[in-house]
Motif scaffolding. Sequence first.
Motif, PDB file in Angstrom:
ATOM      1  N   ARG A 234       8.701  45.004  38.770  1.00  0.00           N
ATOM      2  CA  ARG A 234       8.362  44.652  37.396  1.00  0.00           C
ATOM      3  C   ARG A 234       6.959  44.029  37.339  1.00  0.00           C
ATOM      4  NH1 ARG A 234      12.607  42.124  36.386  1.00  0.00           N
ATOM      5  NH2 ARG A 234      13.692  43.706  35.146  1.00  0.00           N
ATOM      6  N   LYS A 235       6.651  43.162  38.327  1.00  0.00           N
ATOM      7  CA  LYS A 235       5.347  42.516  38.367  1.00  0.00           C
ATOM      8  C   LYS A 235       4.237  43.541  38.562  1.00  0.00           C
ATOM      9  CE  LYS A 235       2.627  39.312  41.204  1.00  0.00           C
ATOM     10  NZ  LYS A 235       2.660  38.432  42.402  1.00  0.00           N
ATOM     11  N   ARG A 236       4.457  44.453  39.522  1.00  0.00           N
ATOM     12  CA  ARG A 236       3.423  45.457  39.794  1.00  0.00           C
ATOM     13  C   ARG A 236       3.279  46.424  38.617  1.00  0.00           C
ATOM     14  NH1 ARG A 236       1.918  45.559  45.252  1.00  0.00           N
ATOM     15  NH2 ARG A 236       2.347  43.480  46.068  1.00  0.00           N
ATOM     16  N   LYS A 237       4.376  46.727  37.964  1.00  0.00           N
ATOM     17  CA  LYS A 237       4.322  47.631  36.806  1.00  0.00           C
ATOM     18  C   LYS A 237       3.502  46.992  35.686  1.00  0.00           C
ATOM     19  CE  LYS A 237       7.383  50.165  33.639  1.00  0.00           C
ATOM     20  NZ  LYS A 237       7.015  51.527  34.059  1.00  0.00           N
ATOM     21  N   ARG A 238       3.739  45.681  35.480  1.00  0.00           N
ATOM     22  CA  ARG A 238       2.981  44.976  34.454  1.00  0.00           C
ATOM     23  C   ARG A 238       1.504  44.894  34.825  1.00  0.00           C
ATOM     24  NH1 ARG A 238       5.726  40.817  34.565  1.00  0.00           N
ATOM     25  NH2 ARG A 238       4.421  39.484  35.849  1.00  0.00           N
ATOM     26  N   LEU A 239       1.211  44.625  36.110  1.00  0.00           N
ATOM     27  CA  LEU A 239      -0.161  44.549  36.576  1.00  0.00           C
ATOM     28  C   LEU A 239      -0.874  45.889  36.403  1.00  0.00           C
ATOM     29  CD1 LEU A 239      -2.470  43.077  38.038  1.00  0.00           C
ATOM     30  CD2 LEU A 239      -1.426  43.739  40.201  1.00  0.00           C
ATOM     31  N   THR A 240      -0.181  46.951  36.768  1.00  0.00           N
ATOM     32  CA  THR A 240      -0.756  48.287  36.632  1.00  0.00           C
ATOM     33  C   THR A 240      -1.029  48.613  35.160  1.00  0.00           C
ATOM     34  OG1 THR A 240       0.437  49.045  38.591  1.00  0.00           O
ATOM     35  CG2 THR A 240      -0.391  50.737  37.102  1.00  0.00           C
ATOM     36  N   SER A 241      -0.089  48.229  34.305  1.00  0.00           N
ATOM     37  CA  SER A 241      -0.269  48.479  32.875  1.00  0.00           C
ATOM     38  C   SER A 241      -1.476  47.719  32.339  1.00  0.00           C
ATOM     39  CB  SER A 241       0.994  48.061  32.126  1.00  0.00           C
ATOM     40  OG  SER A 241       0.839  48.253  30.749  1.00  0.00           O
ATOM     41  N   ASP A 242      -1.636  46.447  32.789  1.00  0.00           N
ATOM     42  CA  ASP A 242      -2.780  45.641  32.344  1.00  0.00           C
ATOM     43  C   ASP A 242      -4.095  46.267  32.802  1.00  0.00           C
ATOM     44  OD1 ASP A 242      -1.061  43.874  31.171  1.00  0.00           O
ATOM     45  OD2 ASP A 242      -1.107  42.412  32.807  1.00  0.00           O
ATOM     46  N   ILE A 243      -4.105  46.738  34.043  1.00  0.00           N
ATOM     47  CA  ILE A 243      -5.327  47.340  34.583  1.00  0.00           C
ATOM     48  C   ILE A 243      -5.692  48.601  33.793  1.00  0.00           C
ATOM     49  CG2 ILE A 243      -6.326  48.494  36.602  1.00  0.00           C
ATOM     50  CD1 ILE A 243      -4.680  46.594  38.336  1.00  0.00           C
ATOM     51  N   MET A 244      -4.671  49.438  33.527  1.00  0.00           N
ATOM     52  CA  MET A 244      -4.934  50.662  32.781  1.00  0.00           C
ATOM     53  C   MET A 244      -5.411  50.355  31.369  1.00  0.00           C
ATOM     54  SD  MET A 244      -2.184  53.560  33.953  1.00  0.00           S
ATOM     55  CE  MET A 244      -0.723  52.660  33.461  1.00  0.00           C
ATOM     56  N   ASP A 245      -4.814  49.318  30.745  1.00  0.00           N
ATOM     57  CA  ASP A 245      -5.251  48.949  29.399  1.00  0.00           C
ATOM     58  C   ASP A 245      -6.717  48.524  29.402  1.00  0.00           C
ATOM     59  OD1 ASP A 245      -2.776  49.511  28.374  1.00  0.00           O
ATOM     60  OD2 ASP A 245      -2.064  47.436  28.410  1.00  0.00           O
ATOM     61  N   THR A 246      -7.103  47.792  30.454  1.00  0.00           N
ATOM     62  CA  THR A 246      -8.501  47.344  30.565  1.00  0.00           C
ATOM     63  C   THR A 246      -9.433  48.544  30.719  1.00  0.00           C
ATOM     64  OG1 THR A 246      -7.806  45.267  31.588  1.00  0.00           O
ATOM     65  CG2 THR A 246     -10.108  45.933  31.889  1.00  0.00           C
ATOM     66  N   ILE A 247      -9.031  49.489  31.565  1.00  0.00           N
ATOM     67  CA  ILE A 247      -9.855  50.686  31.773  1.00  0.00           C
ATOM     68  C   ILE A 247      -9.947  51.508  30.492  1.00  0.00           C
ATOM     69  CG2 ILE A 247     -10.001  52.874  33.039  1.00  0.00           C
ATOM     70  CD1 ILE A 247      -8.678  51.462  35.401  1.00  0.00           C
ATOM     71  N   LEU A 248      -8.825  51.610  29.786  1.00  0.00           N
ATOM     72  CA  LEU A 248      -8.781  52.456  28.592  1.00  0.00           C
ATOM     73  C   LEU A 248      -9.624  51.908  27.447  1.00  0.00           C
ATOM     74  CD1 LEU A 248      -4.994  53.430  28.619  1.00  0.00           C
ATOM     75  CD2 LEU A 248      -6.935  54.958  28.967  1.00  0.00           C
ATOM     76  N   GLU A 249      -9.964  50.594  27.515  1.00  0.00           N
ATOM     77  CA  GLU A 249     -10.812  50.035  26.470  1.00  0.00           C
ATOM     78  C   GLU A 249     -12.177  50.723  26.435  1.00  0.00           C
ATOM     79  OE1 GLU A 249     -11.069  45.866  27.032  1.00  0.00           O
ATOM     80  OE2 GLU A 249      -8.984  45.464  26.462  1.00  0.00           O
ATOM     81  N   GLY A 250     -12.648  51.161  27.590  1.00  0.00           N
ATOM     82  CA  GLY A 250     -13.928  51.848  27.633  1.00  0.00           C
ATOM     83  C   GLY A 250     -13.809  53.325  27.961  1.00  0.00           C
TER      84      GLY A 250
END
Length: 214
Positions: free
Chosen positions: A171-187
């Motif tokens: 669950r922690k890694r899934k949330r971390l991965t989601s946060d990272i992808m959201d950050t990348i998707l901003e640009g």
Amino acid sequence: MSKKDNTDSAGVILAYLNAKNRPYSAQDVFCNLQSQHGLGRTAVVKSMELLALEGKIKEKTYGKQKIYFADQAQFKDVNDADLKAMDVRIASLNEEMQALSQSCGQLNAELKELNNSLTREEMVSEIARLRDECSECHKRLDKIKSANNHVTPEEKDKVLKEHNVYVKEWRKRKRLTSDIMDTILEGYPKSKKEFLEEVGVETDEDYKVVLPTI
């Protein structure tokens, strides 16, 4: 030094003192202009003495040191209204500077956080590693479940605890991965689906995998 060189040096120094409009010693002017204009110390001293003699700049003696500054008569007097307007402008600029400093601090904090995050390649590698790890855990769990009465209560309790640890980590890694992808998707100029296809990331949802409850 030729007369022309002396005149050129004097012109540079006069323009500098008028622009800065603050007192300087000959040594100060030499240090400030030497690298840019290549003026020698002797040339600076002689030029400033000449400018003072001609009345183009003012000279004050304090002990053994001489101080030179621009002739204030050339500057326009400033009235009270102008001073008040300058004070308002200064206050406004100070507020703007503080706001920009605060914004820079926030951006630096965000940049530091992003620099400490996983790169896209690291994220893909970590996802692959976790999948392999989860697969091995499922195999072990299936083996333990099929052993029936061969599993002691202690072993069962240990497995369940490990299961809980892995689910929490999942669950922690899934949330971390989601946060990272959201950050990348901003640009990122394309959609999230296109991004996942481009980097080759497969999600739990693609395989209808649901996180187990603890």
